[in-house]
Design a protein around this motif. Structure first.
Motif, short mmCIF file in Angstrom:
data_model
loop_
_atom_site.label_atom_id
_atom_site.label_comp_id
_atom_site.label_asym_id
_atom_site.label_seq_id
_atom_site.Cartn_x
_atom_site.Cartn_y
_atom_site.Cartn_z
N ALA A 1 -18.79 5.50 17.40
CA ALA A 1 -18.87 6.13 15.84
C ALA A 1 -18.70 4.39 15.58
CB ALA A 1 -17.52 6.32 15.46
N MET A 2 -18.33 3.48 16.25
CA MET A 2 -19.24 2.12 15.15
C MET A 2 -19.97 1.33 16.05
SD MET A 2 -16.42 1.64 13.49
CE MET A 2 -16.19 -0.37 12.79
N THR A 3 -21.05 1.86 16.20
CA THR A 3 -22.12 1.56 16.84
C THR A 3 -22.88 1.85 15.96
OG1 THR A 3 -22.81 3.72 18.64
CG2 THR A 3 -21.57 1.54 18.43
N VAL A 4 -22.71 2.83 15.12
CA VAL A 4 -23.69 3.01 13.89
C VAL A 4 -24.27 1.83 13.22
CG1 VAL A 4 -23.78 4.45 11.60
CG2 VAL A 4 -22.60 5.62 13.66
N PRO A 5 -25.63 1.99 12.97
CA PRO A 5 -26.00 0.68 11.95
C PRO A 5 -25.10 0.70 10.66
CG PRO A 5 -27.68 1.89 13.18
CD PRO A 5 -26.53 2.49 13.24
N GLY A 6 -24.53 -0.87 10.46
CA GLY A 6 -23.89 -0.88 9.63
C GLY A 6 -22.31 -1.02 9.64
N ARG A 7 -21.80 -0.02 10.46
CA ARG A 7 -20.91 0.31 10.04
C ARG A 7 -19.38 -0.46 10.40
NH1 ARG A 7 -19.79 6.21 12.12
NH2 ARG A 7 -20.76 6.85 10.23
N THR A 8 -19.35 -1.47 11.45
CA THR A 8 -19.02 -2.54 12.20
C THR A 8 -18.62 -2.87 10.21
OG1 THR A 8 -18.72 -2.25 14.19
CG2 THR A 8 -18.36 -4.23 13.67
N ARG A 9 -19.99 -3.98 10.52
CA ARG A 9 -20.05 -4.51 9.30
C ARG A 9 -19.15 -4.32 8.22
NH1 ARG A 9 -25.17 -7.55 6.13
NH2 ARG A 9 -23.84 -8.94 5.00
N LEU A 10 -19.52 -3.21 8.01
CA LEU A 10 -18.91 -2.62 6.64
C LEU A 10 -17.22 -2.48 6.41
CD1 LEU A 10 -21.13 0.53 5.41
CD2 LEU A 10 -20.85 -1.69 4.32
N LEU A 11 -16.98 -2.03 7.53
CA LEU A 11 -15.04 -1.16 7.97
C LEU A 11 -14.52 -2.62 7.89
CD1 LEU A 11 -15.23 1.87 9.06
CD2 LEU A 11 -14.99 1.41 6.51
N LEU A 12 -15.12 -3.37 9.09
CA LEU A 12 -14.50 -4.45 9.64
C LEU A 12 -14.31 -5.82 9.28
CD1 LEU A 12 -14.29 -2.98 13.18
CD2 LEU A 12 -12.37 -2.46 11.46
N ILE A 13 -15.61 -5.89 8.13
CA ILE A 13 -15.55 -7.64 7.67
C ILE A 13 -16.08 -7.42 6.58
CG2 ILE A 13 -17.66 -9.09 7.49
CD1 ILE A 13 -18.29 -8.52 10.63
#
Length: 195
Positions: free
Chosen positions: A98-110
């Motif tokens: 789920a976290m490989t959806v483009p932009g998701r890691t940046r949004l949720l974790l950064i």
């Protein structure tokens, strides 16, 4: 068939969320303005402020949608009736997917913790992915004696988040996933020591 006012209202709200997500991912929170979001969504500023108090509120709702999507993917991968340990492992893999959806890691974790603050970002996670992890640990019987699961859940959550960040940064995804699964198997008492 004519759409109802409620359907139009929801369509406007969703158009704003979708436009904002694209801009928050491509530009970052700080470089995105509400006029930019309105222009990208083809929506007036009045409509934006009808649905959201300000840019931060809009951002919070974008993150809530992302967090809910992650939790839904975890829950779909680990349905009711799946044995506890299997569900926990399937849920961990689903989280990383789920976290490989483009932009998701940046949004949720950064961006999320930076914009909303650690407590609010943590509360958002607690309502979604962290909740599924805690439920998975409980279902797998981890720490039933001594309350270990309550302390272990945030530590594992941090490890999963770091794994997602590593994958996002270009690390060998198979290796990172393998390390996460090894860690979970240790927690579950199922695995051999490290290679």
């Amino acid at each position: 068939m004519a759409r109802s006012n409620r359907e139009r209202t929801e369509a406007t709200r969703q158009a704003l969320l979708d436009a904002a997500r694209v801009l928050f991912v491509s530009r970052g929170y700080g470089e995105t303005s509400t006029p930019d979001v309105c222009a990208a969504g083809g929506i007036t500023r009045g409509a934006l402020y009808h649905h959201f108090a300000d840019k931060r509120d809009l951002f919070r709702h974008v993150l809530a949608e992302e967090a809910a999507a992650v939790a839904a993917e975890i829950e779909a991968a680990a349905p009711e009736g799946l044995e506890g340990a299997e569900a926990l492992i399937a849920g961990a893999q689903a989280y990383l997917d789920a976290m490989t959806v483009p932009g998701r890691t940046r949004l949720l974790l950064i961006e999320g913790p930076a914009v909303l603050g650690w407590r609010e970002a943590l509360a958002l996670d607690e309502a979604h992915a962290a909740r599924t992890l805690r439920d998975g640990l409980d279902a797998a019987g981890v720490g039933r004696h001594g309350g270990v699961a309550g302390a272990l859940a945030p530590l594992l959550s941090a490890a999963f988040d770091r794994a997602a960040l590593e994958i996002e940064a270009g690390a060998d995804a198979a290796r990172v996933r393998g390390a996460v699964l090894w860690l979970l198997r240790q927690v579950l008492g199922q695995g051999p020591g490290p290679d």
